[in-house]
Write a protein that holds these residues in place. Sequence first.
Motif, PDB file in Angstrom:
ATOM      1  N   PRO A   1       6.618   0.152  -4.563  1.00 23.30           N
ATOM      2  CA  PRO A   1       6.225   0.024  -5.972  1.00 23.30           C
ATOM      3  C   PRO A   1       5.488   1.244  -6.504  1.00 23.30           C
ATOM      4  CG  PRO A   1       4.794  -1.304  -4.599  1.00 23.30           C
ATOM      5  CD  PRO A   1       5.882  -0.770  -3.710  1.00 23.30           C
ATOM      6  N   TYR A   2       4.973   2.072  -5.618  1.00 18.73           N
ATOM      7  CA  TYR A   2       4.274   3.280  -6.054  1.00 18.73           C
ATOM      8  C   TYR A   2       5.252   4.358  -6.491  1.00 18.73           C
ATOM      9  CZ  TYR A   2       0.387   0.865  -3.964  1.00 18.73           C
ATOM     10  OH  TYR A   2      -0.555  -0.077  -3.662  1.00 18.73           O
ATOM     11  N   GLN A   3       6.484   4.286  -5.998  1.00 15.64           N
ATOM     12  CA  GLN A   3       7.529   5.225  -6.388  1.00 15.64           C
ATOM     13  C   GLN A   3       8.538   4.603  -7.349  1.00 15.64           C
ATOM     14  OE1 GLN A   3       7.736   8.511  -5.533  1.00 15.64           O
ATOM     15  NE2 GLN A   3       5.709   8.188  -4.662  1.00 15.64           N
ATOM     16  N   ASN A   4       8.668   3.285  -7.312  1.00 15.98           N
ATOM     17  CA  ASN A   4       9.701   2.623  -8.100  1.00 15.98           C
ATOM     18  C   ASN A   4       9.167   1.311  -8.673  1.00 15.98           C
ATOM     19  OD1 ASN A   4      12.081   1.880  -9.250  1.00 15.98           O
ATOM     20  ND2 ASN A   4      13.301   2.109  -7.398  1.00 15.98           N
ATOM     21  N   TRP A   5       8.214   1.412  -9.560  1.00 16.14           N
ATOM     22  CA  TRP A   5       7.586   0.243 -10.156  1.00 16.14           C
ATOM     23  C   TRP A   5       8.596  -0.602 -10.929  1.00 16.14           C
ATOM     24  CZ3 TRP A   5       3.915  -2.875  -9.340  1.00 16.14           C
ATOM     25  CH2 TRP A   5       3.400  -3.694 -10.337  1.00 16.14           C
TER      26      TRP A   5
ATOM     27  N   ARG B   1       0.844  -1.209   0.000  1.00  8.07           N
ATOM     28  CA  ARG B   1       0.000   0.000   0.000  1.00  8.07           C
ATOM     29  C   ARG B   1       0.874   1.252   0.000  1.00  8.07           C
ATOM     30  NH1 ARG B   1      -1.220  -3.466   3.618  1.00  8.07           N
ATOM     31  NH2 ARG B   1      -0.235  -2.299   5.285  1.00  8.07           N
ATOM     32  N   LYS B   2       0.318   2.345  -0.481  1.00  7.44           N
ATOM     33  CA  LYS B   2       1.059   3.615  -0.477  1.00  7.44           C
ATOM     34  C   LYS B   2       1.456   4.029   0.930  1.00  7.44           C
ATOM     35  CE  LYS B   2      -0.802   5.633  -4.682  1.00  7.44           C
ATOM     36  NZ  LYS B   2      -1.480   6.779  -5.288  1.00  7.44           N
ATOM     37  N   THR B   3       0.644   3.677   1.909  1.00  6.20           N
ATOM     38  CA  THR B   3       0.939   4.059   3.292  1.00  6.20           C
ATOM     39  C   THR B   3       2.182   3.363   3.838  1.00  6.20           C
ATOM     40  OG1 THR B   3      -0.569   2.351   4.100  1.00  6.20           O
ATOM     41  CG2 THR B   3      -1.476   4.588   3.826  1.00  6.20           C
ATOM     42  N   GLY B   4       2.699   2.372   3.130  1.00  3.24           N
ATOM     43  CA  GLY B   4       3.911   1.676   3.563  1.00  3.24           C
ATOM     44  C   GLY B   4       5.195   2.384   3.196  1.00  3.24           C
ATOM     45  N   ALA B   5       5.097   3.458   2.415  1.00  3.82           N
ATOM     46  CA  ALA B   5       6.298   4.167   1.955  1.00  3.82           C
ATOM     47  C   ALA B   5       7.224   4.594   3.096  1.00  3.82           C
ATOM     48  CB  ALA B   5       5.914   5.362   1.090  1.00  3.82           C
ATOM     49  N   PRO B   6       6.715   5.171   4.191  1.00  5.54           N
ATOM     50  CA  PRO B   6       7.631   5.564   5.274  1.00  5.54           C
ATOM     51  C   PRO B   6       8.386   4.376   5.880  1.00  5.54           C
ATOM     52  CG  PRO B   6       5.516   6.659   5.544  1.00  5.54           C
ATOM     53  CD  PRO B   6       5.346   5.649   4.451  1.00  5.54           C
ATOM     54  N   ASN B   7       7.719   3.231   5.991  1.00  2.00           N
ATOM     55  CA  ASN B   7       8.402   2.038   6.517  1.00  2.00           C
ATOM     56  C   ASN B   7       9.504   1.581   5.580  1.00  2.00           C
ATOM     57  OD1 ASN B   7       6.775   1.945   8.777  1.00  2.00           O
ATOM     58  ND2 ASN B   7       5.407   0.390   7.957  1.00  2.00           N
TER      59      ASN B   7
END
Length: 142
Positions: free
Chosen positions: A108-112, A63-69
């Motif tokens: 994957p939302y930033q680096n597919w 999920r997009k919310t996982g980006a900080p992790n």
Amino acid sequence: MTGNRERSLLSQDCCPDKGILAFPERVLQIGEGNFLRGFVDWMIHRLNKNKLFRGRIVVVAPRKTGAPNIEQLNRQDGLFTVWLRGLQQGVQVEEQEIVSSVSRGIDPYQNWGSSLRVLRIRRLISWYPTPRNLVFNTLQRN
């Protein structure tokens, strides 16, 4: 933090299992939360330490919310600490262990492109003659 400071974790003696860091990526993990890191990643770390598995984990945020992790995991070179508290053979224990089984995290939302390369190389999932290794812990809502 600067790039040099972020990469200094591996140059310090905070990772007691430096040989594990050279192991190939053999597990694709979908999910970056505390449960997977504190349970599955820790168990793979222990398997590596005991020479029962020779592989590291690529973590992909579902999920997009996982980006900080994912960002934090990469800043720490995939290293994190697990605190073990409880009873072991009737004796109270409290231990801290640096887990070194994660090689990197991918958002994957930033680096597919990186996500696709991992999947393509692994042919979902394995380019090794060993069993395919896929771990995930995601929930479906509605």
